[in-house]
Scaffold this active site. Structure first.
Site, PDB file in Angstrom:
ATOM      1  N   HIS A   1       0.845  -1.196   0.000  1.00 49.38           N
ATOM      2  CA  HIS A   1       0.000   0.000   0.000  1.00 49.38           C
ATOM      3  C   HIS A   1       0.878   1.243   0.000  1.00 49.38           C
ATOM      4  O   HIS A   1       1.735   1.402   0.852  1.00 49.38           O
ATOM      5  CB  HIS A   1      -0.920   0.011   1.228  1.00 49.38           C
ATOM      6  CG  HIS A   1      -2.094  -0.913   1.094  1.00 49.38           C
ATOM      7  ND1 HIS A   1      -3.149  -0.913   1.972  1.00 49.38           N
ATOM      8  CD2 HIS A   1      -2.364  -1.872   0.177  1.00 49.38           C
ATOM      9  CE1 HIS A   1      -4.040  -1.816   1.596  1.00 49.38           C
ATOM     10  NE2 HIS A   1      -3.574  -2.421   0.521  1.00 49.38           N
TER      11      HIS A   1
ATOM     12  N   TYR B   1      -9.518   5.195   7.001  1.00 46.85           N
ATOM     13  CA  TYR B   1      -9.698   5.576   8.414  1.00 46.85           C
ATOM     14  C   TYR B   1     -10.737   6.686   8.428  1.00 46.85           C
ATOM     15  O   TYR B   1     -10.541   7.744   7.825  1.00 46.85           O
ATOM     16  CB  TYR B   1      -8.391   6.128   8.996  1.00 46.85           C
ATOM     17  CG  TYR B   1      -7.311   5.101   9.254  1.00 46.85           C
ATOM     18  CD1 TYR B   1      -6.427   4.721   8.254  1.00 46.85           C
ATOM     19  CD2 TYR B   1      -7.172   4.518  10.513  1.00 46.85           C
ATOM     20  CE1 TYR B   1      -5.417   3.792   8.498  1.00 46.85           C
ATOM     21  CE2 TYR B   1      -6.163   3.591  10.770  1.00 46.85           C
ATOM     22  CZ  TYR B   1      -5.300   3.240   9.754  1.00 46.85           C
ATOM     23  OH  TYR B   1      -4.305   2.312  10.002  1.00 46.85           O
TER      24      TYR B   1
ATOM     25  N   PRO C   1      -4.808   0.347  18.507  1.00 45.16           N
ATOM     26  CA  PRO C   1      -4.529  -0.177  17.151  1.00 45.16           C
ATOM     27  C   PRO C   1      -4.625   0.864  16.034  1.00 45.16           C
ATOM     28  O   PRO C   1      -4.268   0.596  14.903  1.00 45.16           O
ATOM     29  CB  PRO C   1      -5.602  -1.250  16.972  1.00 45.16           C
ATOM     30  CG  PRO C   1      -6.691  -0.870  17.903  1.00 45.16           C
ATOM     31  CD  PRO C   1      -6.043  -0.201  19.063  1.00 45.16           C
TER      32      PRO C   1
ATOM     33  N   LYS D   1       0.607  -0.074  15.110  1.00 48.14           N
ATOM     34  CA  LYS D   1       1.985  -0.123  15.592  1.00 48.14           C
ATOM     35  C   LYS D   1       2.297  -1.321  16.478  1.00 48.14           C
ATOM     36  O   LYS D   1       3.453  -1.526  16.852  1.00 48.14           O
ATOM     37  CB  LYS D   1       2.314   1.179  16.374  1.00 48.14           C
ATOM     38  CG  LYS D   1       2.386   2.416  15.509  1.00 48.14           C
ATOM     39  CD  LYS D   1       3.489   2.299  14.481  1.00 48.14           C
ATOM     40  CE  LYS D   1       3.276   3.194  13.284  1.00 48.14           C
ATOM     41  NZ  LYS D   1       3.999   2.700  12.105  1.00 48.14           N
TER      42      LYS D   1
ATOM     43  N   TYR E   1       3.644   6.532  10.145  1.00 45.83           N
ATOM     44  CA  TYR E   1       2.846   5.360   9.764  1.00 45.83           C
ATOM     45  C   TYR E   1       3.719   4.302   9.089  1.00 45.83           C
ATOM     46  O   TYR E   1       3.623   3.114   9.399  1.00 45.83           O
ATOM     47  CB  TYR E   1       1.704   5.783   8.826  1.00 45.83           C
ATOM     48  CG  TYR E   1       0.607   4.744   8.700  1.00 45.83           C
ATOM     49  CD1 TYR E   1       0.704   3.702   7.777  1.00 45.83           C
ATOM     50  CD2 TYR E   1      -0.517   4.770   9.517  1.00 45.83           C
ATOM     51  CE1 TYR E   1      -0.285   2.735   7.674  1.00 45.83           C
ATOM     52  CE2 TYR E   1      -1.516   3.814   9.420  1.00 45.83           C
ATOM     53  CZ  TYR E   1      -1.390   2.790   8.497  1.00 45.83           C
ATOM     54  OH  TYR E   1      -2.364   1.828   8.394  1.00 45.83           O
TER      55      TYR E   1
HETATM   56  C1  PHB Z   1      -6.305  -4.482  10.524  1.00 50.94           C
HETATM   57  O1  PHB Z   1      -6.250  -4.752   9.313  1.00 50.94           O
HETATM   58  O2  PHB Z   1      -6.716  -5.314  11.381  1.00 50.94           O
HETATM   59  C2  PHB Z   1      -5.867  -3.117  10.979  1.00 50.94           C
HETATM   60  C3  PHB Z   1      -5.315  -2.240  10.046  1.00 50.94           C
HETATM   61  C4  PHB Z   1      -4.889  -0.982  10.463  1.00 50.94           C
HETATM   62  C5  PHB Z   1      -5.047  -0.605  11.794  1.00 50.94           C
HETATM   63  C6  PHB Z   1      -5.604  -1.500  12.729  1.00 50.94           C
HETATM   64  C7  PHB Z   1      -6.022  -2.758  12.315  1.00 50.94           C
HETATM   65  O3  PHB Z   1      -4.660   0.634  12.190  1.00 50.94           O
END
Ligand code: PHB
Ligand code: APR
Length: 389
Positions: A72, A200, A292, A296, A384
């Site tokens: 990505h 997000y 989450p 990280k 990130y």
């Molecule tokens: C996930 O794919 O479970 C996932 C991806 C990004 C995040 C948290 C969880 O920030």
């Protein structure tokens, strides 16, 4: 039994450390209290920083990841019905790899088996003795029989609820914690991801995240109350709420389906200092937890393993203790930056019950500044994709 490094915990941290050390001729034993299938049954995030990918390559376990992962170059951030992209590749010349943690752990177990590495499952009542002496040992029970492992060092990779952190006396240990007033309700569905990269979303109804595992396995989350339980949410109720929290462009094309996993995780920031006591070293969730939001968790475990692995090979191969003596300081320096980023992203994108109208205006201004300012986007992107080790 005797080994050079006794590793407590057969999750990603413990397995990666064991695999890396074994390839350098350093003997380890991994003690895991559950079964392999139980460990592989955990659904966890799979956003991998370059540092983690490089460690997997150095460990010789990156072949399937290289074949099956997604790369990505950015992510979508939305606020209400407006959205923008943070272009990691353009801003940092770096991407992230999407490859589920379950698959990372599976690859590590397969590699341990292929190298005839020693992983002891169903290891109960693990105890660490003499960590602050020159002759530590570990005891554990399997099938009702107690065993002892004499070792040079102990790596505590046993997660937040493990025994390792508790072994460090409270007179030595300092803990820092922040609990968040909400959880994440997550589902896994055998449906195509709604978008080729992550979304997000900060909406008036709360946070939502659209993620994935592969082209027909999607992972979605919505912020929920800590008093909720998964049974409170039918699949249909989840899908309807998710659609209300993401831009209509995606809501209109969302492919829904039955959940094959549904769970709620609380959000916590946590760090314990120091991460070393005598010959015991803490790694990963045993020492720190992040919400989450910034993905990280696995990636801070990776930098711990990087520092400890290199410190141990310096000790064994060169008789130089510089690496292990600076482990805690180096690991914590990077961990606190990851804690800040995860805390910042959580505050940026979630609705807090005590937010005033002014607070909501500040949050909107933060997101608008991020949308309009390349320097702000670069800071998010650098954190990130992963700060340097
Ligand atoms: C996930 O794919 O479970 C996932 C991806 C990004 C995040 C948290 C969880 O920030
Ligand atoms: N004895 C032996 N094993 C134990 C004990 C114990 N007392 N307590 C816990 N364990 C095992 C657990 O069963 C688990 O398999 O230790 C392992 C710890 O694994 P994780 O909790 O996944 O922690 P870690 O390996 O540090 O994972 C790194 O990946 O899943 C993400 O968010 C997670 O940030 C974490 C990261």
């Amino acid at each position: 039994m005797r080994t050079q490094v006794a590793i407590i915990g057969g999750g990603p941290s413990g397995l990666l450390l064991s695999q890396l050390l074994h390839r350098k001729g350093i003997d380890t034993v991994v003690l895991e209290r559950k079964t392999r299938d139980y460990v592989l049954g955990r659904i966890r995030a799979g956003i991998l920083e370059t540092g983690f990918v490089n460690l997997m390559r150095e460990a010789g376990v990156a072949d399937r990841m290289d074949k099956e992962c997604f790369v990505h170059d950015g992510t979508v951030i939305s606020h209400g019905d407006t959205q923008f992209t943070i272009d990691f590749k353009d801003l940092t010349d770096t991407s992230v790899v999407v490859y589920g943690q379950t698959e990372v752990t599976r690859d590590l177990y397969d590699a341990r088996e292929a190298m005839d590495g020693t992983v002891i499952f169903n290891a109960e009542n693990v105890q660490i003795h003499g960590a602050d002496s020159d002759t530590p040992h570990v005891t554990y029970t399997t099938d009702g029989v107690e065993h002892r492992i004499d070792c040079d060092f102990v790596a505590g990779c046993d997660g937040f609820h493990g025994v390792s952190r508790q072994t460090i006396p409270l007179t030595v240990r300092r803990e820092y914690e922040k609990l968040y007033p909400f959880g994440w309700l997550g589902i896994l569905s055998e449906t195509p991801p709604v978008h080729e990269e992550l979304i997000y979303s900060c909406s008036s109804r709360g946070f939502a995240l659209c993620s994935m595992r592969n082209e027909n396995l999607s992972r979605y989350y919505i912020q929920c109350s800590l008093s909720d339980s998964p049974e409170d949410w039918s699949d249909d109720a989840f899908w309807q709420e998710l659609k209300r929290r993401i831009p209509s462009e995606y809501a209109d094309k969302l492919v829904t389906g039955p959940s094959i996993e549904k769970s709620i995780a609380p959000l916590r920031s946590f760090v314990t200092e120091p991460m070393r006591w005598g010959r015991l070293f803490l790694c990963g969730d045993a020492a720190h937890i992040v919400p989450p939001t910034g993905a990280k968790g696995l990636n801070t475990a990776a930098s711990d393993i990087h520092y400890l692995y290199n410190g141990l090979i310096l000790h064994y191969l060169d008789g130089d203790d510089t690496g292990i003596d600076t482990y805690s300081e180096k690991a914590l320096a990077r961990i606190w930056k990851a804690e800040r980023f995860s805390w910042w992203m959580t505050n940026l994108l979630h609705r807090f019950p005590d937010q005033s109208e002014f607070d909501l205006k500040m949050q909107a201004a933060d997101i608008a500044f991020l949308r309009d300012n390349r320097a702000a986007q670069t800071v998010l992107a650098q954190n990130y994709v992963g700060l340097p080790y």
